[in-house]
Scaffold this active site. Structure first.
Site, mmCIF file in Angstrom:
data_model
loop_
_atom_site.group_PDB
_atom_site.id
_atom_site.type_symbol
_atom_site.label_atom_id
_atom_site.label_comp_id
_atom_site.label_asym_id
_atom_site.label_seq_id
_atom_site.Cartn_x
_atom_site.Cartn_y
_atom_site.Cartn_z
ATOM 1 N N LYS A 2 1.040 -2.935 -17.104
ATOM 2 C CA LYS A 2 -0.168 -2.799 -17.937
ATOM 3 C C LYS A 2 -1.039 -4.045 -17.812
ATOM 4 O O LYS A 2 -2.256 -3.966 -17.649
ATOM 5 C CB LYS A 2 0.220 -2.653 -19.415
ATOM 6 C CG LYS A 2 0.725 -1.299 -19.824
ATOM 7 C CD LYS A 2 0.880 -1.273 -21.339
ATOM 8 C CE LYS A 2 1.701 -0.119 -21.811
ATOM 9 N NZ LYS A 2 2.005 -0.159 -23.234
ATOM 10 N N HIS A 6 15.536 27.272 -5.131
ATOM 11 C CA HIS A 6 14.877 27.522 -3.853
ATOM 12 C C HIS A 6 14.132 26.294 -3.354
ATOM 13 O O HIS A 6 13.253 26.387 -2.504
ATOM 14 C CB HIS A 6 13.931 28.716 -3.998
ATOM 15 C CG HIS A 6 14.677 29.945 -4.424
ATOM 16 N ND1 HIS A 6 15.279 30.797 -3.538
ATOM 17 C CD2 HIS A 6 14.977 30.411 -5.659
ATOM 18 C CE1 HIS A 6 15.889 31.764 -4.204
ATOM 19 N NE2 HIS A 6 15.728 31.555 -5.494
ATOM 20 N N LYS A 26 0.182 5.574 -31.086
ATOM 21 C CA LYS A 26 0.816 4.744 -32.112
ATOM 22 C C LYS A 26 0.051 3.427 -32.268
ATOM 23 O O LYS A 26 -0.271 3.003 -33.365
ATOM 24 C CB LYS A 26 2.277 4.489 -31.729
ATOM 25 C CG LYS A 26 3.029 3.658 -32.725
ATOM 26 C CD LYS A 26 4.499 3.528 -32.356
ATOM 27 C CE LYS A 26 5.151 2.495 -33.270
ATOM 28 N NZ LYS A 26 6.567 2.289 -32.975
ATOM 29 N N GLU A 33 -5.300 4.278 -21.333
ATOM 30 C CA GLU A 33 -5.519 5.660 -20.864
ATOM 31 C C GLU A 33 -6.085 6.513 -22.000
ATOM 32 O O GLU A 33 -7.073 7.242 -21.836
ATOM 33 C CB GLU A 33 -4.198 6.284 -20.395
ATOM 34 C CG GLU A 33 -3.620 5.706 -19.127
ATOM 35 C CD GLU A 33 -2.631 4.581 -19.387
ATOM 36 O OE1 GLU A 33 -2.759 3.889 -20.428
ATOM 37 O OE2 GLU A 33 -1.737 4.380 -18.537
ATOM 38 N N GLU A 92 13.174 5.353 -20.498
ATOM 39 C CA GLU A 92 12.493 4.267 -21.200
ATOM 40 C C GLU A 92 13.451 3.643 -22.226
ATOM 41 O O GLU A 92 13.356 2.471 -22.550
ATOM 42 C CB GLU A 92 11.216 4.777 -21.887
ATOM 43 C CG GLU A 92 10.208 3.668 -22.161
ATOM 44 C CD GLU A 92 8.857 4.178 -22.650
ATOM 45 O OE1 GLU A 92 8.786 4.684 -23.778
ATOM 46 O OE2 GLU A 92 7.860 4.058 -21.912
ATOM 47 N N GLY A 138 7.640 5.483 -30.200
ATOM 48 C CA GLY A 138 6.741 6.432 -29.543
ATOM 49 C C GLY A 138 7.458 7.667 -29.002
ATOM 50 O O GLY A 138 7.056 8.803 -29.244
ATOM 51 N N ARG A 139 8.556 7.448 -28.285
ATOM 52 C CA ARG A 139 9.233 8.593 -27.647
ATOM 53 C C ARG A 139 10.098 9.372 -28.631
ATOM 54 O O ARG A 139 10.755 10.335 -28.255
ATOM 55 C CB ARG A 139 10.039 8.119 -26.438
ATOM 56 C CG ARG A 139 11.002 6.986 -26.715
ATOM 57 C CD ARG A 139 11.502 6.359 -25.417
ATOM 58 N NE ARG A 139 12.300 5.165 -25.641
ATOM 59 C CZ ARG A 139 11.811 3.944 -25.791
ATOM 60 N NH1 ARG A 139 10.498 3.758 -25.780
ATOM 61 N NH2 ARG A 139 12.612 2.910 -25.963
HETATM 62 O O1 F6P Z 1 3.708 2.188 -22.160
HETATM 63 C C1 F6P Z 1 4.783 2.799 -22.788
HETATM 64 C C2 F6P Z 1 4.405 3.293 -24.150
HETATM 65 O O2 F6P Z 1 4.330 2.228 -25.025
HETATM 66 C C3 F6P Z 1 5.378 4.338 -24.626
HETATM 67 O O3 F6P Z 1 6.521 3.798 -25.153
HETATM 68 C C4 F6P Z 1 4.541 5.101 -25.582
HETATM 69 O O4 F6P Z 1 5.101 6.329 -25.905
HETATM 70 C C5 F6P Z 1 3.264 5.204 -24.799
HETATM 71 O O5 F6P Z 1 3.144 3.955 -24.141
HETATM 72 C C6 F6P Z 1 2.018 5.483 -25.597
HETATM 73 O O6 F6P Z 1 1.796 4.506 -26.564
HETATM 74 P P1 F6P Z 1 0.782 4.732 -27.748
HETATM 75 O O7 F6P Z 1 1.285 5.888 -28.554
HETATM 76 O O8 F6P Z 1 0.764 3.463 -28.516
HETATM 77 O O9 F6P Z 1 -0.562 5.051 -27.154
#
Ligand code: F6P
Length: 527
Positions: free
Chosen positions: A493, A364, A189, A195, A333, A247-248
């Site tokens: 972060k 199990h 987003k 990452e 979250e 995002g979620r």
């Molecule tokens: O660090 C949390 C977060 O902001 C989430 O809410 C989000 O889904 C994820 O990181 C990834 O964010 P982006 O889609 O901006 O890479």
């Protein structure tokens, strides 16, 4: 309002669930609800008519209906970020206009969906064999979960999901892909997530190392078109979405591209239709017949009322194995907060710890604690009446039998007397019989709910996911928090960014605490 819940829970905590059934032959029906194609049974809990009234009063008191309408209307209910919350617009396939700041957003949403479809069709018709979605959190968990859940419907290229900054993730994924037949989707987003951007750069280098031109090999899914352009992805390969899609909550739109590529646009739209059907139910059903509201109220009863800090989500469906992880983000979250919308401290527990694994595997592994541990873990079973393997119906029948057996065992337990009789049958007597019997006692009276669906089709999966989204929303409204921000992820972060140069040895670690310094020394010694 919380005082009434606390006293209802105090009265309910020792109530026997089996006695509730004995007293009321209609209990199963009275404490179940159907919506769309699904049945939610919450009768195996200690909730009785009076406690349900208290819970409904809680929802009324929190103005759940008005807040719900405000969400669907496009009001700025995400107050800490000044945003509307309109993931529901993404599945408003044949709905009316939805306005944000006086502007109908639906034409853009539908245009976005058509672009997605065109891109997905192109990829499906091309010689691409592997699609790698690079994203994390909400830009990964939704499509990854749904891709697996709907694998019986896949007729497009294979999809892979790379999320972790641990190089193992991308290295292991790329090992199975051919550079000239692989397409990368950079899903972010913000288009700034470290990452994702690190993995995207590694993917680009991998293509270059294999002498494959990077042109046409990347698609971006983002609200930040400028950053995608700066990264080198041309506008016609960027699928954008607005900041009112959290995002979620984003798998219904461009973030779902990998899923659409895998199962095709028609099946993806069936998924959207399922979500929309649940939206309609949520918007129109009375509180006591409203499935998301009831799921939320049962959760509040267990967590805020009875103090059960965790909830196990137990899908009896191997392909829903990523659902617990998906729900962890969605729920934790969203509702893992201790400050109310108005800045005051929350006077009750924040949302629960959500965890789980598919049945029967969990049986199990950790069910021991669920049955005999000292803490009560409310369980949420999910099961379909039908699997996809028609020739293996006997497997599915066993799966259902196991699921039902677990909720029954949790409720009934096994008394000391029953355990003694078992040990006597096994030939034991005296102290040994007593000692062995005690280990075989199940306290019982442990609550669980069951969500039953006909079959996990794209449409039903849409219903399930929208159900959980709205459940989280209702819980958040009753807690008075903002379920749509996530400030709690920021500090880690920031510190990770500042620690980067310390790990590589490019900056001194003097201002760090002694523990962190010691850990860095260890890294240096062994690297
Ligand atoms: O660090 C949390 C977060 O902001 C989430 O809410 C989000 O889904 C994820 O990181 C990834 O964010 P982006 O889609 O901006 O890479």
């Amino acid at each position: 309002m919380w005082t009434a819940l606390k006293s209802a829970a105090e009265a309910g905590k020792t109530r026997s669930i089996t006695e509730l059934f004995d007293r009321d032959p209609d209990r199963a029906e009275a404490f179940s609800v159907t919506a769309c194609d699904m049945l939610f049974d919450y009768s195996k809990t200690q909730i009785d008519a009076a406690s349900l009234d208290t819970l409904i009063a809680l929802a009324k008191d929190a103005n759940v209906n008005a807040r719900r309408d405000a969400m669907f209307d496009g009001s700025q209910i995400n107050e800490t970020e000044g945003r509307a919350v309109l993931h529901t617009a993404l599945r408003n396939l044949d709905g009316g206009p939805i306005t944000v700041d006086g502007q109908d957003v639906m034409p853009d949403v539908l245009r976005g969906l058509s672009r997605m479809e065109a891109i997905a069709n192109d990829v499906r018709a091309s010689d691409i064999t592997d699609v790698v979605n690079i994203g994390i959190g909400g830009s990964d968990l939704g499509p990854a979960m749904a891709y697996l859940a709907l694998s019986p419907y896949r007729d497009g290229p294979r999809c892979h999901f790379v999320s972790n900054v641990d190089g193992a993730d991308i290295a292991d994924t790329l090992r199975g892909c051919r550079p000239d037949k692989t397409l990368f989707i950079v899903a972010s987003k913000t288009f700034t997530t470290i990452e994702t951007m690190t993995n995207a750069r590694t993917a680009r280098a991998w293509l270059t190392d294999h002498n494959v031109p990077t042109d046409g090999r990347f698609i971006a899914l983002s609200s930040n078109a400028d950053a995608a352009a700066d990264w080198g992805i041309p506008e016609d390969r960027v699928l954008g979405f607005e900041d009112w899609v959290g995002g979620r909550y984003s798998m219904w739109g461009p973030i779902g591209l990998s899923l659409m590529i895998a199962i095709g646009a028609d099946a993806f739209k069936a998924f959207l239709r399922g979500g929309q059907a649940m939206d309609r139910h949520f918007q129109s059903a009375a509180l006591h017949e409203n499935m998301p509201v009831l799921l939320a109220l049962v959760g509040i009863w267990h967590n805020q009322g009875l103090g059960h800090a965790t909830r196990a989500v137990l899908p009896y469906d191997n392909r829903l194995s990523r659902l617990p992880a998906y729900l962890q983000q969605l729920e934790m979250e969203s509702n893992g907060k201790s400050v109310a919308m108005d800045g005051s401290d929350l006077s009750v527990n924040s949302g629960p710890v959500v965890w789980g694994e598919p049945g029967t595997n969990g049986q199990h592994a950790f069910y021991q604690l669920i049955h005999q541990g000292t803490r009560v873990v409310p369980c949420e079973f999910i099961i379909a009446a039908n699997g996809h393997e028609e020739d293996l119906r006997h497997h599915h029948e066993l799966l259902i039998a196991n699921c039902l057996a677990q909720s029954e065992a949790l409720m009934r337990g096994r008394s000391l007397q029953e355990a003694r009789a078992l040990m006597a049958d096994a030939g034991l007597s005296g102290d040994e019989r007593e000692r062995q019997a005690r280990h075989r006692v199940f306290p019982g009276n442990r609550p669980s709910t069951t969500l039953m669906v006909p079959k996990v089709t794209p449409e039903i999966l849409g219903q399930i996911i929208a159900l959980y989204e709205h459940r989280v929303f209702v819980e958040g409204v009753i807690l008075g928090i903002n379920s749509f921000d996530q400030w709690g992820v920021e500090l880690g972060k920031e510190l990770a960014t500042s620690l980067g140069p310390l790990v590589s040895g490019d900056a001194p670690a003097d201002d760090k605490d002694a523990s962190t310094q010691g850990l860095l020394v260890y890294v240096k010694r062994f690297s």
